[in-house]
Scaffold this motif. Structure first.
Motif, short mmCIF file in Angstrom:
data_model
loop_
_atom_site.label_atom_id
_atom_site.label_comp_id
_atom_site.label_asym_id
_atom_site.label_seq_id
_atom_site.Cartn_x
_atom_site.Cartn_y
_atom_site.Cartn_z
N GLY A 97 6.90 2.85 -6.40
CA GLY A 97 6.84 1.40 -6.29
C GLY A 97 5.78 0.94 -5.31
O GLY A 97 5.05 -0.03 -5.57
N LYS A 144 12.06 -4.04 -5.23
CA LYS A 144 12.09 -3.03 -6.28
C LYS A 144 11.23 -3.44 -7.46
O LYS A 144 11.24 -4.60 -7.89
CB LYS A 144 13.53 -2.77 -6.73
N THR A 145 10.47 -2.47 -8.00
CA THR A 145 9.58 -2.73 -9.13
C THR A 145 9.95 -1.87 -10.32
O THR A 145 10.64 -0.85 -10.18
CB THR A 145 8.12 -2.43 -8.74
N TRP A 146 9.46 -2.26 -11.48
CA TRP A 146 9.68 -1.46 -12.68
C TRP A 146 8.96 -0.12 -12.57
O TRP A 146 9.47 0.90 -13.06
CB TRP A 146 9.19 -2.22 -13.92
N SER A 147 7.79 -0.11 -11.94
CA SER A 147 7.07 1.16 -11.78
C SER A 147 7.87 2.13 -10.92
O SER A 147 7.93 3.34 -11.20
CB SER A 147 5.69 0.91 -11.14
N PRO A 174 14.07 -9.43 -9.09
CA PRO A 174 13.59 -10.18 -7.92
C PRO A 174 14.67 -11.01 -7.23
O PRO A 174 14.61 -11.21 -6.02
CB PRO A 174 12.48 -11.06 -8.49
N GLY A 192 3.14 -0.58 -7.64
CA GLY A 192 3.49 -2.01 -7.61
C GLY A 192 3.78 -2.53 -9.00
O GLY A 192 4.31 -1.83 -9.86
N GLY A 193 3.42 -3.78 -9.25
CA GLY A 193 3.64 -4.36 -10.56
C GLY A 193 4.84 -5.27 -10.62
O GLY A 193 5.37 -5.70 -9.58
N PRO A 194 5.32 -5.57 -11.83
CA PRO A 194 6.45 -6.50 -12.01
C PRO A 194 7.70 -6.07 -11.27
O PRO A 194 7.99 -4.88 -11.15
CB PRO A 194 6.69 -6.48 -13.53
N LYS A 195 8.43 -7.06 -10.77
CA LYS A 195 9.66 -6.77 -10.04
C LYS A 195 10.79 -6.42 -11.00
O LYS A 195 10.90 -6.98 -12.08
CB LYS A 195 10.07 -7.98 -9.19
#
Length: 277
Positions: free
Chosen positions: A151, A167-170, A161, A155-158
């Motif tokens: 994460g 926390k992220t999807w990655s 949220p 990074g990327g989409p949460k």
């Protein structure tokens, strides 16, 4: 290295050493560990959700319920543990519906009791339970640690949220792959894997552990607390460290019940069920 990070590392080493030692010895040693964990979980849960402020009788009943359940787990008839737990949770639900207790009383009894019961059931008293417990640890710990690093790096989409903004999807996907890989390494170290059952169980445990992490984040956000307690130096509370682990064990426990009900054959060993042995 900062003092806080040093304290966090030392605390983690001590915790891992205690957990693995109890897992190695199994039997009463592991059940004592599981019961101790359950007691601390209920203590933190009752503090976070303010059970004592809501209903003193409900709070007292909760402690009575978990103590009786845990006493039976340690020295009583193992066959009575789940009925006892179910009876206490059902009673708390009735008082929540018709009295002045809240649903958090019943959920707390279930959460704390099932933490100890499911852990003890997976470990059991044999070598299969030992491997099964190591398998669970490998999946959950790798998922948790690597999700954080994936994460942070990608990074990327949460992921959620409103519940846990960090926390992220990655991180979730990376943690899941890492958990499955770690679980398979443990399994292959002890026996030959010849079916898809174990990878699927590792995936199931990994996803369940992340749901458990989100669940505790939801509870903390719901009641406006940062940590479940300050019992562990550098780490916060016990629930902050075992939320994913106990949820993975819960999920295995209920999955075994589902398979047993569907197939008409009782699951006599949760560890053997988990490993497909």
């Amino acid at each position: 290295m900062s003092r806080e990070l040093t304290l966090r590392i030392y605390s983690a080493i001590v915790m891992i050493a205690v957990v693995l030692a109890c897992t190695w010895y199994g039997g009463l040693a592991f059940r004592l560990f599981a019961v101790g964990l359950g007691v601390l979980v209920y203590y933190e849960w009752s503090k976070m959700t303010r059970l004592q402020e809501t209903s003193l009788r409900g709070y007292a009943f909760g402690w009575f319920a978990v103590i009786v359940t845990f006493a039976n787990l340690l020295i009583g008839d193992a066959a009575l543990t789940v009925p006892l737990m179910g009876g206490f949770v059902f009673t708390a639900c009735l008082f929540s519906m018709f009295g002045n207790w809240t649903r958090w009383h019943a959920i707390g009894i279930l959460y704390a009791s099932l933490s100890a019961v499911s852990l003890s059931a997976i470990r059991g008293d044999d070598s299969v339970g030992f491997v099964a417990m190591l398998f669970v640890f490998a999946v959950v710990w790798s998922t948790d640690i690597l999700a954080y690093f994936f994460g942070r790096a990608i990074g990327g989409p949460k992921l959620a949220p409103r519940i846990s903004p960090g926390k992220t999807w990655s991180g979730a996907v990376g943690g899941t792959f890492s958990g499955v890989a770690a679980g398979m390494v443990v399994a292959l170290s002890y026996f030959q894997v010849s079916s898809i059952w174990l990878p699927l169980m590792a995936l199931f445990l990994s996803v369940s552990s992340q749901i458990g992490d989100l669940f505790e984040s939801f509870i903390k956000r719901r009641f406006g607390v940062k940590d479940s307690s300050h019992l562990i130096p550098g780490h916060g509370g016990v629930m902050d460290r075992v939320d994913g682990l106990v949820f993975a064990c819960f999920a295995t426990f209920f999955l075994a019940i589902g398979f047993s009900a569907a197939g008409g054959t009782p699951v006599t060993s949760l560890g053997a069920f988990l490993l497909g042995r």
